[in-house]
Design a protein around this motif. Structure first.
Motif, PDB file in Angstrom:
ATOM      1  N   ASN A   1       0.830  -1.209   0.000  1.00 18.46           N
ATOM      2  CA  ASN A   1       0.000   0.000   0.000  1.00 18.46           C
ATOM      3  C   ASN A   1       0.865   1.262   0.000  1.00 18.46           C
ATOM      4  O   ASN A   1       0.642   2.198   0.786  1.00 18.46           O
ATOM      5  CB  ASN A   1      -0.958   0.013   1.199  1.00 18.46           C
ATOM      6  CG  ASN A   1      -2.141  -0.902   1.010  1.00 18.46           C
ATOM      7  OD1 ASN A   1      -2.653  -1.040  -0.105  1.00 18.46           O
ATOM      8  ND2 ASN A   1      -2.581  -1.542   2.068  1.00 18.46           N
ATOM      9  N   THR A   2       1.834   1.271  -0.874  1.00 13.36           N
ATOM     10  CA  THR A   2       2.806   2.360  -0.922  1.00 13.36           C
ATOM     11  C   THR A   2       2.962   2.861  -2.352  1.00 13.36           C
ATOM     12  O   THR A   2       2.934   2.068  -3.298  1.00 13.36           O
ATOM     13  CB  THR A   2       4.163   1.892  -0.372  1.00 13.36           C
ATOM     14  OG1 THR A   2       4.002   1.471   0.983  1.00 13.36           O
ATOM     15  CG2 THR A   2       5.185   3.015  -0.418  1.00 13.36           C
ATOM     16  N   VAL A   3       3.141   4.154  -2.477  1.00 10.95           N
ATOM     17  CA  VAL A   3       3.419   4.779  -3.765  1.00 10.95           C
ATOM     18  C   VAL A   3       4.736   5.527  -3.652  1.00 10.95           C
ATOM     19  O   VAL A   3       5.106   6.001  -2.573  1.00 10.95           O
ATOM     20  CB  VAL A   3       2.274   5.721  -4.188  1.00 10.95           C
ATOM     21  CG1 VAL A   3       2.188   6.939  -3.272  1.00 10.95           C
ATOM     22  CG2 VAL A   3       2.421   6.159  -5.630  1.00 10.95           C
ATOM     23  N   TYR A   4       5.428   5.614  -4.766  1.00  9.88           N
ATOM     24  CA  TYR A   4       6.721   6.273  -4.810  1.00  9.88           C
ATOM     25  C   TYR A   4       6.705   7.341  -5.908  1.00  9.88           C
ATOM     26  O   TYR A   4       5.973   7.225  -6.895  1.00  9.88           O
ATOM     27  CB  TYR A   4       7.831   5.267  -5.112  1.00  9.88           C
ATOM     28  CG  TYR A   4       7.855   4.100  -4.162  1.00  9.88           C
ATOM     29  CD1 TYR A   4       7.220   2.906  -4.500  1.00  9.88           C
ATOM     30  CD2 TYR A   4       8.480   4.190  -2.929  1.00  9.88           C
ATOM     31  CE1 TYR A   4       7.219   1.825  -3.627  1.00  9.88           C
ATOM     32  CE2 TYR A   4       8.486   3.107  -2.046  1.00  9.88           C
ATOM     33  CZ  TYR A   4       7.850   1.936  -2.417  1.00  9.88           C
ATOM     34  OH  TYR A   4       7.849   0.870  -1.550  1.00  9.88           O
ATOM     35  N   LEU A   5       7.552   8.338  -5.722  1.00 12.33           N
ATOM     36  CA  LEU A   5       7.776   9.332  -6.762  1.00 12.33           C
ATOM     37  C   LEU A   5       9.279   9.533  -6.884  1.00 12.33           C
ATOM     38  O   LEU A   5       9.913  10.090  -5.980  1.00 12.33           O
ATOM     39  CB  LEU A   5       7.085  10.657  -6.443  1.00 12.33           C
ATOM     40  CG  LEU A   5       7.198  11.711  -7.542  1.00 12.33           C
ATOM     41  CD1 LEU A   5       6.390  11.278  -8.777  1.00 12.33           C
ATOM     42  CD2 LEU A   5       6.716  13.072  -7.055  1.00 12.33           C
ATOM     43  N   GLN A   6       9.831   9.039  -7.964  1.00 17.47           N
ATOM     44  CA  GLN A   6      11.246   9.243  -8.244  1.00 17.47           C
ATOM     45  C   GLN A   6      11.380  10.531  -9.030  1.00 17.47           C
ATOM     46  O   GLN A   6      10.777  10.674 -10.106  1.00 17.47           O
ATOM     47  CB  GLN A   6      11.804   8.067  -9.046  1.00 17.47           C
ATOM     48  CG  GLN A   6      13.258   8.214  -9.427  1.00 17.47           C
ATOM     49  CD  GLN A   6      14.190   8.163  -8.228  1.00 17.47           C
ATOM     50  OE1 GLN A   6      14.011   7.334  -7.328  1.00 17.47           O
ATOM     51  NE2 GLN A   6      15.182   9.030  -8.202  1.00 17.47           N
ATOM     52  N   MET A   7      12.165  11.465  -8.502  1.00 19.66           N
ATOM     53  CA  MET A   7      12.327  12.767  -9.141  1.00 19.66           C
ATOM     54  C   MET A   7      13.791  12.945  -9.504  1.00 19.66           C
ATOM     55  O   MET A   7      14.663  12.932  -8.630  1.00 19.66           O
ATOM     56  CB  MET A   7      11.884  13.882  -8.186  1.00 19.66           C
ATOM     57  CG  MET A   7      10.458  13.714  -7.688  1.00 19.66           C
ATOM     58  SD  MET A   7       9.890  15.096  -6.676  1.00 19.66           S
ATOM     59  CE  MET A   7      10.948  14.894  -5.246  1.00 19.66           C
ATOM     60  N   ASN A   8      14.047  13.079 -10.785  1.00 19.97           N
ATOM     61  CA  ASN A   8      15.407  13.233 -11.290  1.00 19.97           C
ATOM     62  C   ASN A   8      15.583  14.594 -11.937  1.00 19.97           C
ATOM     63  O   ASN A   8      14.608  15.269 -12.283  1.00 19.97           O
ATOM     64  CB  ASN A   8      15.711  12.136 -12.307  1.00 19.97           C
ATOM     65  CG  ASN A   8      15.656  10.746 -11.706  1.00 19.97           C
ATOM     66  OD1 ASN A   8      15.974  10.544 -10.533  1.00 19.97           O
ATOM     67  ND2 ASN A   8      15.240   9.781 -12.514  1.00 19.97           N
ATOM     68  N   SER A   9      16.835  14.969 -12.127  1.00 19.91           N
ATOM     69  CA  SER A   9      17.159  16.249 -12.774  1.00 19.91           C
ATOM     70  C   SER A   9      16.352  17.382 -12.158  1.00 19.91           C
ATOM     71  O   SER A   9      15.742  18.193 -12.877  1.00 19.91           O
ATOM     72  CB  SER A   9      16.893  16.156 -14.281  1.00 19.91           C
ATOM     73  OG  SER A   9      17.646  15.113 -14.862  1.00 19.91           O
ATOM     74  N   LEU A  10      16.363  17.449 -10.852  1.00 23.96           N
ATOM     75  CA  LEU A  10      15.525  18.431 -10.159  1.00 23.96           C
ATOM     76  C   LEU A  10      15.971  19.853 -10.454  1.00 23.96           C
ATOM     77  O   LEU A  10      17.172  20.125 -10.651  1.00 23.96           O
ATOM     78  CB  LEU A  10      15.546  18.156  -8.659  1.00 23.96           C
ATOM     79  CG  LEU A  10      14.659  16.981  -8.233  1.00 23.96           C
ATOM     80  CD1 LEU A  10      15.042  16.490  -6.847  1.00 23.96           C
ATOM     81  CD2 LEU A  10      13.196  17.371  -8.272  1.00 23.96           C
ATOM     82  N   LYS A  11      14.996  20.739 -10.495  1.00 18.54           N
ATOM     83  CA  LYS A  11      15.218  22.146 -10.785  1.00 18.54           C
ATOM     84  C   LYS A  11      14.726  22.985  -9.605  1.00 18.54           C
ATOM     85  O   LYS A  11      13.840  22.545  -8.858  1.00 18.54           O
ATOM     86  CB  LYS A  11      14.444  22.544 -12.041  1.00 18.54           C
ATOM     87  CG  LYS A  11      14.757  21.702 -13.266  1.00 18.54           C
ATOM     88  CD  LYS A  11      13.849  22.092 -14.428  1.00 18.54           C
ATOM     89  CE  LYS A  11      14.124  21.246 -15.647  1.00 18.54           C
ATOM     90  NZ  LYS A  11      13.250  21.613 -16.791  1.00 18.54           N
ATOM     91  N   PRO A  12      15.258  24.189  -9.445  1.00 14.35           N
ATOM     92  CA  PRO A  12      14.765  25.037  -8.354  1.00 14.35           C
ATOM     93  C   PRO A  12      13.251  25.240  -8.397  1.00 14.35           C
ATOM     94  O   PRO A  12      12.609  25.338  -7.342  1.00 14.35           O
ATOM     95  CB  PRO A  12      15.518  26.350  -8.583  1.00 14.35           C
ATOM     96  CG  PRO A  12      16.805  25.927  -9.216  1.00 14.35           C
ATOM     97  CD  PRO A  12      16.429  24.776 -10.116  1.00 14.35           C
ATOM     98  N   GLU A  13      12.678  25.274  -9.576  1.00 17.43           N
ATOM     99  CA  GLU A  13      11.224  25.456  -9.668  1.00 17.43           C
ATOM    100  C   GLU A  13      10.421  24.239  -9.232  1.00 17.43           C
ATOM    101  O   GLU A  13       9.194  24.299  -9.143  1.00 17.43           O
ATOM    102  CB  GLU A  13      10.813  25.857 -11.101  1.00 17.43           C
ATOM    103  CG  GLU A  13      11.340  24.954 -12.185  1.00 17.43           C
ATOM    104  CD  GLU A  13      12.611  25.490 -12.816  1.00 17.43           C
ATOM    105  OE1 GLU A  13      13.501  25.979 -12.077  1.00 17.43           O
ATOM    106  OE2 GLU A  13      12.737  25.401 -14.053  1.00 17.43           O
ATOM    107  N   ASP A  14      11.107  23.132  -8.946  1.00 20.51           N
ATOM    108  CA  ASP A  14      10.419  21.961  -8.375  1.00 20.51           C
ATOM    109  C   ASP A  14      10.223  22.106  -6.868  1.00 20.51           C
ATOM    110  O   ASP A  14       9.551  21.271  -6.248  1.00 20.51           O
ATOM    111  CB  ASP A  14      11.222  20.679  -8.643  1.00 20.51           C
ATOM    112  CG  ASP A  14      11.310  20.330 -10.112  1.00 20.51           C
ATOM    113  OD1 ASP A  14      12.392  19.902 -10.552  1.00 20.51           O
ATOM    114  OD2 ASP A  14      10.296  20.509 -10.831  1.00 20.51           O
ATOM    115  N   THR A  15      10.810  23.152  -6.297  1.00 25.71           N
ATOM    116  CA  THR A  15      10.670  23.379  -4.865  1.00 25.71           C
ATOM    117  C   THR A  15       9.198  23.568  -4.504  1.00 25.71           C
ATOM    118  O   THR A  15       8.510  24.408  -5.084  1.00 25.71           O
ATOM    119  CB  THR A  15      11.468  24.624  -4.434  1.00 25.71           C
ATOM    120  OG1 THR A  15      12.858  24.360  -4.635  1.00 25.71           O
ATOM    121  CG2 THR A  15      11.221  24.962  -2.977  1.00 25.71           C
ATOM    122  N   ALA A  16       8.729  22.761  -3.568  1.00 29.41           N
ATOM    123  CA  ALA A  16       7.310  22.778  -3.192  1.00 29.41           C
ATOM    124  C   ALA A  16       7.091  21.787  -2.055  1.00 29.41           C
ATOM    125  O   ALA A  16       7.982  21.000  -1.720  1.00 29.41           O
ATOM    126  CB  ALA A  16       6.431  22.374  -4.379  1.00 29.41           C
TER     127      ALA A  16
END
Length: 121
Positions: A76-91
């Motif tokens: 019962n788990t979900v994941y979010l892999q975030m690559n090549s992060l940008k400053p505008e991804d800040t949240a």
């Protein structure tokens, strides 16, 4: 009652990666669809990714290719892999789930408490 708990947020430099997790806990339910949203300061909460019970995924065009949603149904788990992060991804990143209680005829949506992601340039 079902509770969603996120983890994995933090601070990273631009170009880096983070993996968020969100686990649903409780009794007698199943998760149909999972969602990730993000909410940046001064902006509205936007959808980041969704994944169905059949593992079909969807992303806004602006994030496709950098973010990947996946799920472990047994956990019962979900994941979010975030690559090549940008400053505008800040949240603040929130998971949500459409849940079906055993014997119920409709889903209800539950939300996590959010986890902060900060990307520095």
């Amino acid at each position: 009652q079902v509770q969603l708990v996120e983890s994995g947020g933090g601070s990273v430099q631009a170009g880096g990666s983070l993996r968020l997790s969100c686990a649903a806990s409780g009794n007698n339910f199943r998760v149909n669809r999972w969602y990730w949203h993000h909410h940046a300061p001064g902006k509205q909460r936007d959808l980041v990714a969704t994944i169905t019970s059949g593992c079909s995924t969807n992303y806004p065009d602006s994030l496709r290719g950098r973010f990947t949603i996946s799920r472990d149904t047994a956990k019962n788990t979900v994941y979010l892999q975030m690559n090549s992060l940008k400053p505008e991804d800040t949240a603040v990143y929130y998971c949500a789930a459409d849940l079906r209680s055993i014997g119920a005829s409709a889903d209800f949506r539950s939300w996590g408490q959010g986890t902060q992601v900060t990307v520095s340039s």
